[in-house]
Scaffold this active site. Structure first.
Site, PDB file in Angstrom:
ATOM      1  N   HIS A  27       0.846  -1.199   0.000  1.00 42.30           N
ATOM      2  CA  HIS A  27       0.000   0.000   0.000  1.00 42.30           C
ATOM      3  C   HIS A  27       0.875   1.240   0.000  1.00 42.30           C
ATOM      4  O   HIS A  27       1.178   1.822   1.044  1.00 42.30           O
ATOM      5  CB  HIS A  27      -0.949   0.005   1.201  1.00 42.30           C
ATOM      6  N   HIS A  29       1.199   4.794  -2.473  1.00 41.09           N
ATOM      7  CA  HIS A  29       0.721   5.568  -3.614  1.00 41.09           C
ATOM      8  C   HIS A  29       1.880   6.267  -4.309  1.00 41.09           C
ATOM      9  O   HIS A  29       2.836   6.720  -3.669  1.00 41.09           O
ATOM     10  CB  HIS A  29      -0.317   6.586  -3.150  1.00 41.09           C
ATOM     11  N   HIS A 211      -9.857   0.537  -1.900  1.00 41.52           N
ATOM     12  CA  HIS A 211      -9.865   1.099  -0.546  1.00 41.52           C
ATOM     13  C   HIS A 211     -11.253   0.909   0.069  1.00 41.52           C
ATOM     14  O   HIS A 211     -12.266   0.919  -0.625  1.00 41.52           O
ATOM     15  CB  HIS A 211      -9.578   2.598  -0.583  1.00 41.52           C
ATOM     16  N   GLU A 214     -11.919   2.748   6.101  1.00 36.98           N
ATOM     17  CA  GLU A 214     -11.044   3.645   6.854  1.00 36.98           C
ATOM     18  C   GLU A 214     -11.855   4.849   7.311  1.00 36.98           C
ATOM     19  O   GLU A 214     -12.185   4.988   8.486  1.00 36.98           O
ATOM     20  CB  GLU A 214      -9.844   4.092   6.010  1.00 36.98           C
ATOM     21  N   ASP A 292       1.271   4.060   2.867  1.00 38.20           N
ATOM     22  CA  ASP A 292       0.245   4.892   2.249  1.00 38.20           C
ATOM     23  C   ASP A 292       0.870   6.048   1.470  1.00 38.20           C
ATOM     24  O   ASP A 292       1.127   5.938   0.275  1.00 38.20           O
ATOM     25  CB  ASP A 292      -0.735   5.387   3.316  1.00 38.20           C
ATOM     26  N   ASP A 293       1.123   7.164   2.131  1.00 33.83           N
ATOM     27  CA  ASP A 293       1.689   8.361   1.499  1.00 33.83           C
ATOM     28  C   ASP A 293       2.745   8.966   2.413  1.00 33.83           C
ATOM     29  O   ASP A 293       2.465   9.912   3.160  1.00 33.83           O
ATOM     30  CB  ASP A 293       0.587   9.404   1.245  1.00 33.83           C
TER      31      ASP A 293
END
Length: 353
Positions: A27, A29, A211, A214, A292-293
């Site tokens: 995961h 991006h 996704h 969340e 994630d980011d």
């Protein structure tokens, strides 16, 4: 993993370095993988004025509790995307993401990208996808990291756009693209409207990795299972809120790509100790930690393991099992998976590590 399945505490009592624990990263991006230093350099080159949250107050203070908070998050993301102007920039981003994962013990990376966000600048979605895949091959050769691409649609756009991306992803199935996802604010759009796009991706043999669960609760997890046939779920932590939904996730063997620091940064949980990784594992769920980011949340892959170790006092045996689960959930060549799982065992068996 139940308590009965865990090795005795004295077998894993030492605190081995987490940057040497082999891991798969499922995961991450594309734009969000950028190094902060790279963002600053490219922004200066292009004359892009960065918001204080990306320039002087990094990492930014974020919350997605309402539409205003998510809009601010998305605006920062869009600004970061805007500094990527040349093929060399794209290759640099991919190479640096690979280098960072290797530094963190990564053995396999599935990087997620929405080509529609770059197509206009790079000659079209197909041309940009070709560029990313070539950059991935180049970075993999240079670093030794196994790499693949997940093409993701944006749920804030029309479902017809998602179908176009699913067809694009299918054209590259077996040629570097291993999955099809659905990202952005899960409170936007209707999940069922994207079912046809996921049918297209399924027929191409791609992993289905939307996704869900969340920003919204367990009903979002149910929706991506019911309508999209998810093989893995990006985040999915809110399954813990409904035992029936969690039981369904476990029974189906659907992996949850849990990203602890982003969960806290976006206000899903108030602190890292509330991110329910031990509870998910105790219920039998497959959990793969992801960053994630990192550009927006300030923490990379090894940091996710470190935060969970510190917040929940996880022993090394539990951390090793998290790493094993990441490899089991990955769309990676079987020989690489076998080798990686053996390396996790070796990490755990090395009391001198």
């Amino acid at each position: 993993m139940s308590a009965a399945q865990r090795p005795p505490a004295d077998e894993a009592s030492s605190r081995r370095p987490l940057d040497t624990l082999p891991k798969a990263h499922l995961h991450l991006h594309f734009t969000g993988s950028m190094r902060h230093a790279t963002l600053l350099e490219l922004a200066e080159r292009e004359g892009v004025r960065l918001p204080d949250a990306l320039a002087h107050e990094w990492p930014p203070h974020l919350s997605a509790g309402d539409e205003k908070g998510w809009f601010r998050f998305q605006r920062l993301y869009d600004v970061a995307r805007s500094v990527l102007r040349t093929e060399a920039d794209v290759r640099r981003l991919v190479r640096e993401a690979a280098e960072d994962d290797v530094r963190d013990g990564g053995r396999w990376l599935e990087i997620q990208v929405d080509p529609s966000g770059y197509g206009a600048r790079f000659g079209g979605m197909t041309e940009f996808t070709d560029l990313v895949l070539d950059a991935v091959r180049e970075a993999s050769r240079a670093t030794g990291l196994g790499m693949a691409v997940v093409i993701a649609a944006n749920r804030t756009r029309h479902p017809l756009d998602a179908r176009a991306l699913a067809r694009l992803a299918g054209q590259y199935a077996g040629r570097g693209v291993v999955g099809f996802g659905l990202s952005n604010d899960e409170r936007r759009g209707v999940t069922a409207d994207f079912a046809r796009a996921f049918d297209i991706a399924r027929r191409s043999g791609l992993a289905l990795v939307p996704h869900g669960g969340e920003l919204l609760g367990p009903e979002s997890v149910s929706a991506v299972l019911d309508h999209l046939g998810a093989d893995r779920i990006g985040h999915g932590v809110r399954a813990i809120d409904d035992p029936r939904v969690l039981d369904r996730v476990v029974a189906a063997g659907v992996a949850l790509e849990v990203c602890p620091t982003s969960n806290v940064s976006l206000g899903v949980y108030g602190d890292l100790g509330s991110v329910p990784v031990p509870e998910l594992m105790a219920a039998g769920a497959t959990v793969a930690l992801g960053a994630d980011d990192p550009l927006l949340f300030g923490s990379r892959l090894a940091g996710q393991y470190a935060t969970m170790r510190a917040a929940h006092d996880l022993d090394d045996a539990t951390l090793a099992e998290l790493a094993r689960m990441s490899f089991r959930a990955a769309r990676m060549p079987e020989d690489r998976r076998v080798e990686a799982l053996a390396a996790v065992d070796a990490w755990l068996g090395d009391s001198a590590a």
